[in-house]
Design an enzyme around this catalytic site. Structure first.
Site, PDB file in Angstrom:
ATOM      1  N   CYS A  73       1.247  -1.157  -0.414  1.00 44.90           N
ATOM      2  CA  CYS A  73       0.178   0.204   0.068  1.00 44.90           C
ATOM      3  C   CYS A  73       0.911   1.032  -0.173  1.00 44.90           C
ATOM      4  O   CYS A  73       1.088   1.963  -0.685  1.00 44.90           O
ATOM      5  CB  CYS A  73      -0.760  -0.191   1.043  1.00 44.90           C
ATOM      6  SG  CYS A  73      -2.010  -1.004   1.360  1.00 44.90           S
ATOM      7  N   HIS A  74       1.479   0.908   1.238  1.00 42.90           N
ATOM      8  CA  HIS A  74       2.656   2.825   0.981  1.00 42.90           C
ATOM      9  C   HIS A  74       4.145   1.882   1.022  1.00 42.90           C
ATOM     10  O   HIS A  74       5.096   3.298   1.947  1.00 42.90           O
ATOM     11  CB  HIS A  74       2.095   3.708   1.812  1.00 42.90           C
ATOM     12  CG  HIS A  74       0.728   3.833   1.992  1.00 42.90           C
ATOM     13  ND1 HIS A  74      -0.430   2.706   3.287  1.00 42.90           N
ATOM     14  CD2 HIS A  74      -0.084   4.251   1.268  1.00 42.90           C
ATOM     15  CE1 HIS A  74      -1.587   3.183   2.675  1.00 42.90           C
ATOM     16  NE2 HIS A  74      -1.934   3.918   1.711  1.00 42.90           N
TER      17      HIS A  74
END
Ligand code: HEM
Ligand code: FES
Lengths: 422, 181
Positions: free
Chosen positions: B145-146
Site C-alpha cells: 500500500c505505502h
C-alpha cells in the site's frame, strides 16, 4: 441582497396560499425576481449545476437502494444483479457513480471560482463556511458510497481510511472497534456505512438550503468583486440567469452523458469488480480521482520532530481541509477579485498547478519523483494559505478597482477594456 | 416598547430566575447527554462478534521456509517456519537502531516459529510475502500500500509503518499445535 418583495399572486388560490404559507413568494423572490449582478460569467453557473447533480444523485440513489443489499455476503452480488438483471439498473448505477465524480469536478471549479474572485470575503464568510461544510459532507458521503459495492477497492479503501482514526492518542483502538463494529472492516461496517450514506445525502440537501439562504442575504459576488451600487448594476435572475445556467447545465449534462454511455468505468478502478477479500490487499491502492490530492498530502509528510509520519500525515490532510474554514481571515487584502490583484493572480495559478501535481502524485506510489513532487506541492499548499495570503494584502499594490459594475460598460473606453480580462 | 428593561434586570427575582434556568437546563442537558450513550454504544462490536474466537493451527505440514496464512478473529495471521538463516538474520539485527526496538527473542516462543498478525501497522493493509519477489528489502514482508518493509522477525525496518507486526497471544498445545487467542 435584501430587497422588497415583488411577488403578486395571480389567482384566488395563490392569494389564499400566500396569506397562509408564502412559499410561492419565497420562490419568486429567490429565483425569479432576484436582483443579480449583471456581469456574472460562466464560472457562476456551477452552483446550479451542483444542485442538479445532487438531485440526480438522490433520485438514482433512491432507485438503486431498492435493489441493493447491504450485507457482506450479498452486497457485491446485488450490485452485479443491478448491472445485469434490474431494468435499466446499469443506467442507474453508472449515472450514480459518474454523477458523483462530476459532482466533485463541479465543486472544485466552484471553490476555485470563489478563491479567484474573493467570494469568501466579508460579508460572505458564513456562505463560504457552509460551502466548506458541504465539501466535507460530500467527501464523507462519497467515501461511504464507494464502500457499498464491496469490491476489493471498496474494502481496502474502507480499511485504510478508517485506520486513520487509529492515530487518535490513547483511545485509537477503541474508536476503531467502534467505527467498525468489530475487529476490522466487516459486515457491521458495511451496514452502518449504508445507513450513513443514505443519511448524509439529505444532510447535504439541508445544508444547501442554508448555503443559498446565506447567499441571498448579501447577494452574489461578481467577477469585479465590487458591491452592487444600485438597480442599474443588476438584472433579474429570471430569465437572464436561468437561461445562462440552463445552457451551462446542458453542456455539463452532455459531458456526463458521454461518460455514462461511452466510458462508464473510465474513472473507476477495475479492481472494484473483484469481490472484497479481507485476506489479500490489491497491489496498488488508489482512491477515486477526486481524493488523490488529499491522499498525496497524507503520504507526503515525513516524521516531524516527535510526531511519527503516520500521525503527521493524518494531521496534515485534515489541516489541508480545515484551513479552508479560516480562509476569510487568512486573506488580508480588501480587494476581492484577482482581476485587480496582479500578485495574487500568479500565486493563485501556481496553487492550481500544485493541486493538479498533488493529484498526480497521489496516483503514484510514494517514492522518488512522485514523493518529491508531493512534498513540494504540499509545502506550497500550506504556504499559499498561511504565508502568502496574509502577506499579500500588505505587500501587494492592487490595480484601481472600477467605481461600479455599470461604469466600465457605460463609461470611457479605457475602463471598458479592463472589463474584458480575467 | 423599550421601557423598564433596566428595572427588570435589577429586580430581586433575577438571581432566583437565573438559578432556575441554569438548573433546569443543566438537568435537561445531562439527561439528553446520558440518553445519547445507547445510540453511541450500539455501534460497538456486538456480543457475538466479541465472543473471542480462538484458532487452532496444526504446524506439522508447514515445511521449513514456508509461511501459511490462517484466520483469527477475521484477521489474517502469518505462521512462518523460519530457516536457520532467517533466524540468524532476525537475531543479529541491530535492535537499538530499529524504529520499534524489540529483540527477536521477545517476539517468538520457539526460534523456528514466527507468528504475527498480518496487518500492516501503518493503515491496515495485508503485507505480502511472496517467496519469488515481493518480500521487501529485509526478507520478511512487504506492504504494497505505502511501501513498508518488515524483516524476518516481522519488525518494521523501512517505510511509513510505525510499529512491528503484532504478535498475537498464542500457546503451544503440543510440539505441533498452537492455539491462537
Ligand atoms: C451526496 C450525494 C451522493 C454521493 C456523492 C454518492 C456517492 C456514491 C458513490 C461514489 C457510490 C459508489 C458507486 C460505485 O462505485 O458503484 C455510491 C453507491 C451507492 N449509493 Fe450513493 N451517493 C450519493 C447519494 C445517494 C443517495 C441519496 C442514495 C439513496 C438514497 C444513495 C444510494 C447508493 C447505493 C444503494 C449505492 C450502492 C450501489 C452502487 O454501487 O451503485 N446514494 N454512492
Ligand atoms: S498500510 Fe502498509 S504501508 Fe500503509
Amino acid at each position: 441582497m435584501a430587497h422588497a418583495s415583488t411577488y403578486k399572486p395571480r389567482s384566488g388560490f395563490a392569494r389564499w396560499l400566500d396569506s397562509r404559507l408564502p412559499i410561492m413568494r419565497l420562490a419568486h423572490d429567490s429565483f425569479v425576481d432576484f436582483p443579480t449582478p449583471k456581469n456574472l460569467n460562466y464560472w457562476w453557473t456551477f452552483g446550479g449545476i451542483l444542485s442538479v447533480c445532487l438531485v440526480i444523485l438522490i433520485v438514482s440513489g433512491v432507485a438503486l437502494s431498492m435493489h441493493y443489499t447491504p450485507h457482506a455476503d450479498f452486497a457485491f452480488a446485488s450490485v452485479e444483479h443491478i448491472m445485469r438483471d434490474v431494468n435499466y439498473g446499469w443506467l442507474l448505477r453508472y449515472m450514480h457513480a459518474n454523477s458523483s465524480s462530476m459532482f466533485f469536478l463541479a465543486v472544485y471549479i466552484h471553490m476555485l471560482r470563489g478563491l479567484y474572485y474573493g467570494s469568501y470575503k466579508e460579508p460572505r464568510e458564513v456562505l463560504w463556511i457552509l460551502g466548506v461544510m458541504l465539501f466535507i459532507l460530500m467527501i464523507a458521503s462519497a467515501f461511504l458510497g464507494y464502500v457499498l459495492p464491496w469490491g476489493q477497492m471498496s474494502f481496502w479503501a474502507a480499511t485504510v481510511i478508517t485506520n486513520l482514526f487509529g492515530v487518535i492518542p490513547f483511545i485509537g483502538d477503541e474508536v476503531l472497534a467502534w467505527l467498525w463494529g468489530g475487529f476490522g472492516v466487516d459486515g457491521p461496517t458495511l451496514n452502518r456505512f449504508y445507513s450513513l450514506h443514505y443519511l448524509l445525502a439529505f444532510l447535504i440537501a439541508g445544508v444547501v438550503v442554508l448555503h443559498i439562504w446565506a447567499l441571498h442575504v448579501p447577494g452574489n459576488n461578481n467577477p469585479k468583486g465590487i458591491d452592487v451600487k444600485g438597480p442599474q448594476d443588476t438584472i433579474p435572475f429570471h430569465p437572464y440567469y436561468t437561461v445562462k445556467d440552463g445552457f451551462a447545465l446542458g453542456v455539463f449534462l452532455i459531458v456526463l452523458a458521454l461518460l455514462i454511455f461511452y466510458a462508464p468505468n473510465i474513472l473507476g478502478h477495475p479492481d472494484n469488480y473483484i469481490p472484497a477479500d479481507p485476506l489479500t490487499t490489491p497491489e496498488h491502492i488508489v482512491p477515486e480521482w477526486y481524493f488523490l490530492p488529499f491522499y498525496a498530502i497524507l503520504r507526503a509528510v515525513p516524521d516531524i520532530l516527535f510526531i511519527p509520519a503516520k500521525t503527521a500525515g493524518v494531521i496534515a490532510m485534515l489541516l489541508a481541509i480545515f484551513t479552508l474554514f479560516l480562509l476569510p481571515w487568512l486573506d488580508s487584502s480588501k480587494v476581492r477579485s484577482a482581476r485587480y490583484r496582479p500578485l495574487f493572480k500568479q500565486f493563485f495559478w501556481i496553487f492550481v498547478i500544485a493541486c493538479v501535481a498533488l493529484g498526480w502524485a497521489g496516483s503514484q506510489s510514494p517514492e522518488g519523483m512522485a514523493l518529491l513532487v508531493a512534498r513540494i506541492s504540499t509545502l506550497y499548499y500550506f504556504a499559499f494559505f498561511w504565508v502568502i495570503m496574509p502577506l499579500l494584502g500588505v505587500i501587494e499594490t492592487p490595480k484601481s478597482v472600477p467605481d461600479s459594475i455599470s461604469k466600465p460598460v457605460l463609461g470611457s473606453g479605457s475602463a471598458a477594456a479592463s472589463g474584458t480580462s480575467g | 416598547m423599550a421601557e423598564a428593561h433596566v428595572e427588570e434586570d435589577q429586580s430581586p427575582d433575577t438571581d432566583r430566575r437565573d438559578f432556575l434556568y441554569i438548573a433546569t437546563t443543566a438537568v435537561a442537558g445531562i439527561g439528553a447527554a446520558i440518553s445519547l450513550w445507547p445510540f453511541i454504544d450500539q455501534m460497538n462490536p456486538t456480543a457475538n462478534v466479541q465472543a473471542l474466537a480462538t484458532t487452532e493451527v496444526d504446524l506439522s505440514p508447514i515445511e521449513t521456509g514456508q509461511t501459511i496464512k490462517v484466520v483469527w478473529q477475521g484477521k489474517p495471521v502469518y505462521v512462518r517456519h523460519r530457516t536457520q538463516e532467517q533466524i540468524k538474520a532476525a537475531q543479529s539485527a541491530p535492535v537499538d537502531d530499529l524504529p520499534d526496538p524489540e529483540t527477536d527473542a521477545d517476539r517468538v516462543q520457539q526460534d523456528q516459529w514466527l507468528i504475527v498478525v498480518g496487518i500492516c501497522t501503518h493503515l491496515g493493509c495485508i503485507p505480502v510475502s511472496d517467496p519469488d519477489n515481493l518480500r521487501g528489502e529485509f526478507g520478511g514482508w512487504f506492504c504494497p500500500c505505502h511501501g513498508s518493509h518488515y524483516d524476518d522477525s516481522g519488525r518494521i525496518r523501512k517505510g511509513p509503518a510505525p510499529d512491528n507486526l503484532a504478535v498475537p497471544p498464542y500457546q503451544f498445545i503440543d510440539d505441533n499445535k498452537i492455539l491462537i487467542g
